[in-house]
Motif scaffolding. Structure first.
Motif, PDB file in Angstrom:
ATOM      1  N   PHE A 173     -36.847   8.772  44.266  1.00 58.78           N
ATOM      2  CA  PHE A 173     -36.795   9.855  43.300  1.00 58.78           C
ATOM      3  C   PHE A 173     -36.414  11.155  43.998  1.00 58.78           C
ATOM      4  O   PHE A 173     -35.601  11.927  43.489  1.00 58.78           O
ATOM      5  N   LYS A 219     -33.334  13.491  43.058  1.00 57.66           N
ATOM      6  CA  LYS A 219     -33.635  14.865  42.638  1.00 57.66           C
ATOM      7  C   LYS A 219     -32.880  15.869  43.515  1.00 57.66           C
ATOM      8  O   LYS A 219     -32.338  16.856  43.010  1.00 57.66           O
ATOM      9  N   ASP A 247     -37.862   5.297  38.341  1.00 56.47           N
ATOM     10  CA  ASP A 247     -38.021   6.701  37.958  1.00 56.47           C
ATOM     11  C   ASP A 247     -36.940   7.206  37.003  1.00 56.47           C
ATOM     12  O   ASP A 247     -36.739   8.427  36.886  1.00 56.47           O
ATOM     13  N   VAL A 297     -36.722   7.460  33.712  1.00 54.24           N
ATOM     14  CA  VAL A 297     -37.184   8.358  32.643  1.00 54.24           C
ATOM     15  C   VAL A 297     -37.554   9.717  33.235  1.00 54.24           C
ATOM     16  O   VAL A 297     -37.174  10.759  32.701  1.00 54.24           O
ATOM     17  N   LYS A 298     -38.245   9.706  34.334  1.00 55.27           N
ATOM     18  CA  LYS A 298     -38.656  10.942  35.016  1.00 55.27           C
ATOM     19  C   LYS A 298     -37.427  11.765  35.443  1.00 55.27           C
ATOM     20  O   LYS A 298     -37.387  12.988  35.250  1.00 55.27           O
ATOM     21  N   LEU A 299     -36.413  11.111  35.999  1.00 55.43           N
ATOM     22  CA  LEU A 299     -35.208  11.823  36.434  1.00 55.43           C
ATOM     23  C   LEU A 299     -34.421  12.354  35.242  1.00 55.43           C
ATOM     24  O   LEU A 299     -33.879  13.463  35.286  1.00 55.43           O
ATOM     25  N   LYS A 330     -35.660  13.274  32.337  1.00 57.52           N
ATOM     26  CA  LYS A 330     -36.390  14.451  31.860  1.00 57.52           C
ATOM     27  C   LYS A 330     -36.148  15.647  32.778  1.00 57.52           C
ATOM     28  O   LYS A 330     -35.937  16.768  32.305  1.00 57.52           O
ATOM     29  N   TYR A 331     -36.151  15.412  34.084  1.00 56.74           N
ATOM     30  CA  TYR A 331     -35.891  16.498  35.042  1.00 56.74           C
ATOM     31  C   TYR A 331     -34.504  17.098  34.797  1.00 56.74           C
ATOM     32  O   TYR A 331     -34.347  18.321  34.773  1.00 56.74           O
ATOM     33  N   ASP A 340     -34.623  19.078  31.492  1.00 55.84           N
ATOM     34  CA  ASP A 340     -35.419  20.301  31.626  1.00 55.84           C
ATOM     35  C   ASP A 340     -34.745  21.354  32.506  1.00 55.84           C
ATOM     36  O   ASP A 340     -35.141  22.521  32.480  1.00 55.84           O
ATOM     37  N   ASN A 370     -37.814   5.869  25.272  1.00 58.18           N
ATOM     38  CA  ASN A 370     -38.333   6.808  26.280  1.00 58.18           C
ATOM     39  C   ASN A 370     -37.209   7.640  26.883  1.00 58.18           C
ATOM     40  O   ASN A 370     -37.375   8.841  27.130  1.00 58.18           O
ATOM     41  N   ALA A 387     -36.686  11.646  26.639  1.00 56.83           N
ATOM     42  CA  ALA A 387     -36.586  12.428  27.879  1.00 56.83           C
ATOM     43  C   ALA A 387     -35.343  13.310  27.901  1.00 56.83           C
ATOM     44  O   ALA A 387     -35.222  14.188  28.752  1.00 56.83           O
TER      45      ALA A 387
END
Length: 166
Positions: free
Chosen positions: A35, A39, A65, A67-69, A71-72, A75, A96, A100
């Protein structure tokens, strides 16, 4: 100097399909990004005001990761977040990703019917999952469908295209 507008990030070489036509990656390039690595790359693009990012692989929906990426990226001002997928993930995963901030999917549909899909993907029962996910995603956001045509499936091309009308 032309501004950087669109970038693609290959997150993983891992895939849950065994497509006979897949070129794969060179052995010296095979890798799953962490991640933090993903990132860091995204941060460079964000600083350069990139508007469009595509996450691909292998199969990016199996990268832990994703979904997390996504969203990042959302955002931090990425406007168009695309994911290239084989369409095999659970509908919950795609939901999801939509939540995101993903707003563009490219799904591979490499057969017109379940027997060819199973052969092309190397996975039994893949076809219905892929078709259902294409219907679901296209009802929610911009979705394109890509196909690979081989000598064995070229005669089924018309049937594959007809599926898109339903």
């Amino acid at each position: 100097q032309t501004p950087l507008m669109r970038c693609e990030l290959i997150l993983t070489d891992a895939c849950n399909f065994k497509c006979p036509y897949c070129r794969g990656q060179r052995k010296d390039l095979k890798k799953n990004l962490s991640f933090q690595e993903a990132k860091n790359i995204l941060d460079i693009w964000i600083k350069e005001k990139v508007k469009n990012v595509r996450f691909s692989g292998g199969e990016p929906t199996i990268w832990k990761d994703i979904v997390k990426l996504t969203k990042y990226a959302h955002d931090n001002g990425i406007e168009r977040i695309a994911i290239s997928s084989n369409g095999s993930a659970s509908q919950e995963m795609y939901e999801n990703l939509l939540n995101a901030g993903c707003n563009d999917f490219s799904i591979s549909l490499d057969a017109c019917c379940s027997s060819y899909a199973d052969k092309m993907s190397g996975i039994q029962g893949a076809f219905n999952t892929i078709i259902n996910n294409i219907k679901f995603l296209s009802s929610k956001t911009y979705t394109t469908v890509g196909i690979v045509v081989t000598e064995e499936t070229v005669n089924e091309l018309k049937n594959t295209i007809i599926i898109g009308h339903y």
